[in-house]
Design an enzyme around this catalytic site. Sequence first.
Site, PDB file in Angstrom:
ATOM      1  N   SER A  72     -12.656   6.509 -17.294  1.00  0.00           N
ATOM      2  CA  SER A  72     -13.607   5.879 -18.216  1.00  0.00           C
ATOM      3  C   SER A  72     -13.587   6.567 -19.577  1.00  0.00           C
ATOM      4  CB  SER A  72     -15.006   5.940 -17.628  1.00  0.00           C
ATOM      5  OG  SER A  72     -15.296   7.291 -17.299  1.00  0.00           O
ATOM      6  N   PHE A  74     -15.961  10.306 -14.631  1.00  0.00           N
ATOM      7  CA  PHE A  74     -15.997  11.758 -14.433  1.00  0.00           C
ATOM      8  C   PHE A  74     -17.313  12.217 -15.072  1.00  0.00           C
ATOM      9  CE2 PHE A  74     -15.091  16.061 -16.035  1.00  0.00           C
ATOM     10  CZ  PHE A  74     -14.731  16.680 -14.841  1.00  0.00           C
ATOM     11  N   LYS A 115      -0.118   7.425 -19.533  1.00  0.00           N
ATOM     12  CA  LYS A 115       1.121   7.796 -20.211  1.00  0.00           C
ATOM     13  C   LYS A 115       1.343   9.288 -20.001  1.00  0.00           C
ATOM     14  CE  LYS A 115       0.769   3.936 -23.421  1.00  0.00           C
ATOM     15  NZ  LYS A 115       0.406   3.414 -24.751  1.00  0.00           N
ATOM     16  N   ALA A 121      -6.642   2.022 -28.298  1.00  0.00           N
ATOM     17  CA  ALA A 121      -7.791   1.444 -27.584  1.00  0.00           C
ATOM     18  C   ALA A 121      -8.876   0.934 -28.533  1.00  0.00           C
ATOM     19  CB  ALA A 121      -8.364   2.492 -26.637  1.00  0.00           C
ATOM     20  N   LYS A 164       6.965   8.457 -25.864  1.00  0.00           N
ATOM     21  CA  LYS A 164       6.589   8.185 -27.266  1.00  0.00           C
ATOM     22  C   LYS A 164       5.538   9.180 -27.748  1.00  0.00           C
ATOM     23  CE  LYS A 164       2.373   6.313 -26.615  1.00  0.00           C
ATOM     24  NZ  LYS A 164       1.136   6.845 -27.202  1.00  0.00           N
ATOM     25  N   ARG A 200      -3.766   9.463 -31.735  1.00  0.00           N
ATOM     26  CA  ARG A 200      -4.448  10.765 -31.716  1.00  0.00           C
ATOM     27  C   ARG A 200      -3.436  11.915 -31.741  1.00  0.00           C
ATOM     28  NH1 ARG A 200      -7.684   9.240 -26.331  1.00  0.00           N
ATOM     29  NH2 ARG A 200      -5.521   8.730 -25.831  1.00  0.00           N
ATOM     30  N   ASN A 201      -2.289  11.723 -31.053  1.00  0.00           N
ATOM     31  CA  ASN A 201      -1.257  12.770 -31.052  1.00  0.00           C
ATOM     32  C   ASN A 201      -0.762  13.023 -32.472  1.00  0.00           C
ATOM     33  OD1 ASN A 201      -0.506  13.535 -28.149  1.00  0.00           O
ATOM     34  ND2 ASN A 201      -0.628  11.315 -28.037  1.00  0.00           N
ATOM     35  N   LYS A 210      -8.442  13.396 -24.726  1.00  0.00           N
ATOM     36  CA  LYS A 210      -7.370  14.336 -24.417  1.00  0.00           C
ATOM     37  C   LYS A 210      -6.035  13.891 -24.990  1.00  0.00           C
ATOM     38  CE  LYS A 210      -9.847  16.948 -21.661  1.00  0.00           C
ATOM     39  NZ  LYS A 210     -10.271  18.243 -22.116  1.00  0.00           N
ATOM     40  N   GLN A 268      -1.958  13.803 -24.910  1.00  0.00           N
ATOM     41  CA  GLN A 268      -0.960  13.824 -23.837  1.00  0.00           C
ATOM     42  C   GLN A 268       0.377  14.388 -24.330  1.00  0.00           C
ATOM     43  OE1 GLN A 268      -2.186  11.843 -20.479  1.00  0.00           O
ATOM     44  NE2 GLN A 268      -3.476  13.204 -21.676  1.00  0.00           N
TER      45      GLN A 268
HETATM   46  N1  LIG Z   1      -6.945   5.935 -25.966  1.00  0.00           N
HETATM   47  C1  LIG Z   1      -5.911   5.142 -26.209  1.00  0.00           C
HETATM   48  O1  LIG Z   1      -5.798   4.529 -27.308  1.00  0.00           O
HETATM   49  C2  LIG Z   1      -4.877   4.929 -25.150  1.00  0.00           C
HETATM   50  C3  LIG Z   1      -4.098   3.756 -25.204  1.00  0.00           C
HETATM   51  C4  LIG Z   1      -3.130   3.536 -24.247  1.00  0.00           C
HETATM   52  C5  LIG Z   1      -2.945   4.466 -23.228  1.00  0.00           C
HETATM   53  N2  LIG Z   1      -3.721   5.571 -23.180  1.00  0.00           N
HETATM   54  C6  LIG Z   1      -3.498   6.483 -22.036  1.00  0.00           C
HETATM   55  O2  LIG Z   1      -4.561   6.300 -21.100  1.00  0.00           O
HETATM   56  C7  LIG Z   1      -4.776   7.511 -20.372  1.00  0.00           C
HETATM   57  C8  LIG Z   1      -6.261   7.821 -20.394  1.00  0.00           C
HETATM   58  O3  LIG Z   1      -6.665   8.038 -21.724  1.00  0.00           O
HETATM   59  P1  LIG Z   1      -8.106   7.670 -22.287  1.00  0.00           P
HETATM   60  O4  LIG Z   1      -7.916   7.409 -23.740  1.00  0.00           O
HETATM   61  O5  LIG Z   1      -8.754   6.612 -21.468  1.00  0.00           O
HETATM   62  O6  LIG Z   1      -8.923   9.038 -22.035  1.00  0.00           O
HETATM   63  P2  LIG Z   1      -9.626   9.971 -23.136  1.00  0.00           P
HETATM   64  O7  LIG Z   1      -8.642  10.931 -23.658  1.00  0.00           O
HETATM   65  O8  LIG Z   1     -10.375   9.136 -24.120  1.00  0.00           O
HETATM   66  O9  LIG Z   1     -10.772  10.699 -22.327  1.00  0.00           O
HETATM   67  C9  LIG Z   1     -10.621  11.785 -21.480  1.00  0.00           C
HETATM   68  C10 LIG Z   1     -11.163  11.386 -20.121  1.00  0.00           C
HETATM   69  O10 LIG Z   1     -10.884  12.421 -19.183  1.00  0.00           O
HETATM   70  C11 LIG Z   1     -12.035  12.621 -18.398  1.00  0.00           C
HETATM   71  N3  LIG Z   1     -11.987  13.948 -17.817  1.00  0.00           N
HETATM   72  C12 LIG Z   1     -12.249  15.145 -18.416  1.00  0.00           C
HETATM   73  N4  LIG Z   1     -12.080  16.135 -17.510  1.00  0.00           N
HETATM   74  C13 LIG Z   1     -11.703  15.557 -16.349  1.00  0.00           C
HETATM   75  C14 LIG Z   1     -11.370  16.049 -15.069  1.00  0.00           C
HETATM   76  N5  LIG Z   1     -11.374  17.359 -14.803  1.00  0.00           N
HETATM   77  N6  LIG Z   1     -11.008  15.158 -14.104  1.00  0.00           N
HETATM   78  C15 LIG Z   1     -10.958  13.843 -14.366  1.00  0.00           C
HETATM   79  N7  LIG Z   1     -11.273  13.305 -15.566  1.00  0.00           N
HETATM   80  C16 LIG Z   1     -11.640  14.164 -16.545  1.00  0.00           C
HETATM   81  C17 LIG Z   1     -13.162  12.403 -19.357  1.00  0.00           C
HETATM   82  O11 LIG Z   1     -14.367  12.164 -18.654  1.00  0.00           O
HETATM   83  C18 LIG Z   1     -12.675  11.172 -20.090  1.00  0.00           C
HETATM   84  O12 LIG Z   1     -12.982  10.022 -19.358  1.00  0.00           O
HETATM   85  C19 LIG Z   1      -3.871   8.557 -21.026  1.00  0.00           C
HETATM   86  O13 LIG Z   1      -2.693   8.717 -20.273  1.00  0.00           O
HETATM   87  C20 LIG Z   1      -3.533   7.950 -22.386  1.00  0.00           C
HETATM   88  O14 LIG Z   1      -2.269   8.375 -22.874  1.00  0.00           O
HETATM   89  C21 LIG Z   1      -4.690   5.815 -24.102  1.00  0.00           C
HETATM   90  O1  LIG Z   2      -3.846   7.980 -29.502  1.00  0.00           O
HETATM   91  P1  LIG Z   2      -2.599   8.342 -28.738  1.00  0.00           P
HETATM   92  O2  LIG Z   2      -1.650   9.147 -29.520  1.00  0.00           O
HETATM   93  O3  LIG Z   2      -2.934   8.926 -27.385  1.00  0.00           O
HETATM   94  O4  LIG Z   2      -1.859   6.950 -28.452  1.00  0.00           O
HETATM   95  C1  LIG Z   2      -2.619   5.874 -27.997  1.00  0.00           C
HETATM   96  C2  LIG Z   2      -1.786   4.808 -27.340  1.00  0.00           C
HETATM   97  O5  LIG Z   2      -0.941   5.352 -26.350  1.00  0.00           O
HETATM   98  C3  LIG Z   2      -1.043   3.924 -28.293  1.00  0.00           C
HETATM   99  O6  LIG Z   2      -0.436   2.859 -27.578  1.00  0.00           O
END
Ligand SMILES: NC(=O)c1ccc[n+]([C@@H]2O[C@H](COP(=O)([O-])OP(=O)(O)OC[C@H]3O[C@@H](n4cnc5c(N)ncnc54)[C@H](O)[C@@H]3O)[C@@H](O)[C@H]2O)c1
Ligand SMILES: O=P(O)(O)OC[C@H](O)CO
Length: 386
Positions: free
Chosen positions: A36, A66, A146, A179, A231, A295-296, A324, A326
Site C-alpha cells: 500500500s 504495513f 521492480k 504512480a 531501468k 524517484r531514483n 523506497k 529500488q
Molecule cells: N511509485 C511508483 O511510481 C511506482 C511505479 C511502478 C512500479 N513501482 C514499483 O512498485 C513497488 C512498490 O513501490 P511503491 O511505490 O508502491 O512503494 P513506496 O516506495 O511508495 O512505499 C514503501 C512501502 O513499503 C512499506 N514498508 C516499509 N517497511 C516495510 C516492511 N518492513 N515490510 C513491508 N513493507 C514495508 C511501506 O509501508 C510502504 O507501503 C516497487 O518495486 C516499485 O519499484 C513503483
Molecule cells: O519513481 P521510480 O524511480 O521508482 O520509478 C517509478 C516507476 O517505476 C516508473 O515507471
Amino acid sequence: MAPSLDDTIDDHIAAAGVGADGEMAPVKSRVTVVGSGNWGSVAAKLIASNTLKLNSFHDEVRMWVFEETLPTGEKLSEVINKTNENVKYLPGIKLGRNVVADPDLEHAVRDASMLVFVTPHQFMEGICKRLVGKISVDAEAISLIKGMEVKREGPCMISSLISEQLGINCCVLMGANIANEIALEKFSEATVGYRKSKETADKWVQLFNTSYFMVSPVQDVEGVELCGTLKNVVAIAAGFVDGLEMGNNTKAAIMRIGLREMKAFSKLLFPSVKDSTFFESCGVADLITTCLGGRNRRCADAFARNGGKRSFDELEAEMLQGQKLQGVSTAKEVHEVLSHRGWLELFPLFSTVHEICSGRLPPTAIVEYSEHPPNYSIVGGAAQFF
Ligand SMILES: NC(=O)c1ccc[n+]([C@@H]2O[C@H](COP(=O)([O-])OP(=O)(O)OC[C@H]3O[C@@H](n4cnc5c(N)ncnc54)[C@H](O)[C@@H]3O)[C@@H](O)[C@H]2O)c1
Ligand SMILES: O=P(O)(O)OC[C@H](O)CO
C-alpha cells in the site's frame, strides 16, 4: 464502506454458486493487493474501479497495509478506512469506497483468488515466508514489483520467488507508470508479462485496464520483469548526469547505453527474452519516464549535487518520506551477478553506477573512461554485441 443490500444478496447467491435465475453462477474472483505504498495504492484504485463494473469479481478489494503510526497517533490502516485516502503514500486521492485496508496479512489474503504483489522488492522474501500455507492453492498472482533477489544459486526474479515459495503461477505488470500521474488519471500504458496461460493474462488485463490505463499482454515474463528492474539502475545514472548538469545529449547517451546493457543482461540471463519486449511500455517507455521523472533519478541528482557526500539512505529518508528507492539496491544486486559471472567489463554502465553509489568512485565517473579501476569505458563494453 458498508455493502448495499443488493451486493450482499448477490454475494450470497454467488457464494452458493446459483445465479438469480436459478442457473449455476460463475464463481467470483476475490482480489487482494499486498502492499500500500505509492504504486500499491494506485493499483488498488485502478482495480477497485474495475471490480465494481465487472461481474466476475467481488466488489471489495482488500489492501494489505504495513501498519505504522502516523504523527497524529492514529494507525495508517484506520485512517485509510476512515478517509478512503492513503494519507501517507498517496495523499489527496480517493481510492474508491470498495478498497478496504487491512493490517493483518493473513486475513487480507484469506479466500483471495487473485493476489497483486506491490511492495518494495527487499521486503518480498519475508512476506512470502509469512504467506506459505496461508493462500488458496489455486490462487493466481501478479507482481508489480521492480527488483530482484540474488541468492547463492544466482539471481532470482521476484515473480519466481513468489511462484517458488507459494507454489502458484505469477504474471508481472510493468510499464511507464509514475504512480502519481496515474492517480490523476493521466493516460499511460503498461505491459503484462505471462508465461503460459493467455487466458490468465487476459484476466489481469481486464482487472487493470481502464480508459486511461492501457494494458497489453506479452508472453515474456522474464523480459518484462527485467526491463522494469534494470531501468532503475539506468535512472540512477541519468540522475547523476542531471546533478552534474551535463545536458540532454549526455543524458540521451546514458539512456541508450543503459538500454543496450538492459537488453544484453536480460538475454545473457534468459536467452528466451524477446527483442520486441524492449519496445513495449515496460521497455523503452518506462526507461524514458523513469529517467525524466522518477524517484531514483531525483535522489541520484541530489547525490551528485552533493558530490556523493550524503548517502542515498539519508537522501531517501529526507526526500521520499517513507517511500523506497529500488535502483541503489538493484545496482548492488546486478553487480553481484556481474562479478560472480565475470561479466563486469561487459557492463560498464551498470558497474559504474554501483561503484558510485557505494562511494568507491565519484559521481563524475559516470562519463569518464578508463581512468578508474576496473579500467573500462561506459562507451565500449561487449554489450554492443547483443
Ligand atoms: N511509485 C511508483 O511510481 C511506482 C511505479 C511502478 C512500479 N513501482 C514499483 O512498485 C513497488 C512498490 O513501490 P511503491 O511505490 O508502491 O512503494 P513506496 O516506495 O511508495 O512505499 C514503501 C512501502 O513499503 C512499506 N514498508 C516499509 N517497511 C516495510 C516492511 N518492513 N515490510 C513491508 N513493507 C514495508 C511501506 O509501508 C510502504 O507501503 C516497487 O518495486 C516499485 O519499484 C513503483
Ligand atoms: O519513481 P521510480 O524511480 O521508482 O520509478 C517509478 C516507476 O517505476 C516508473 O515507471
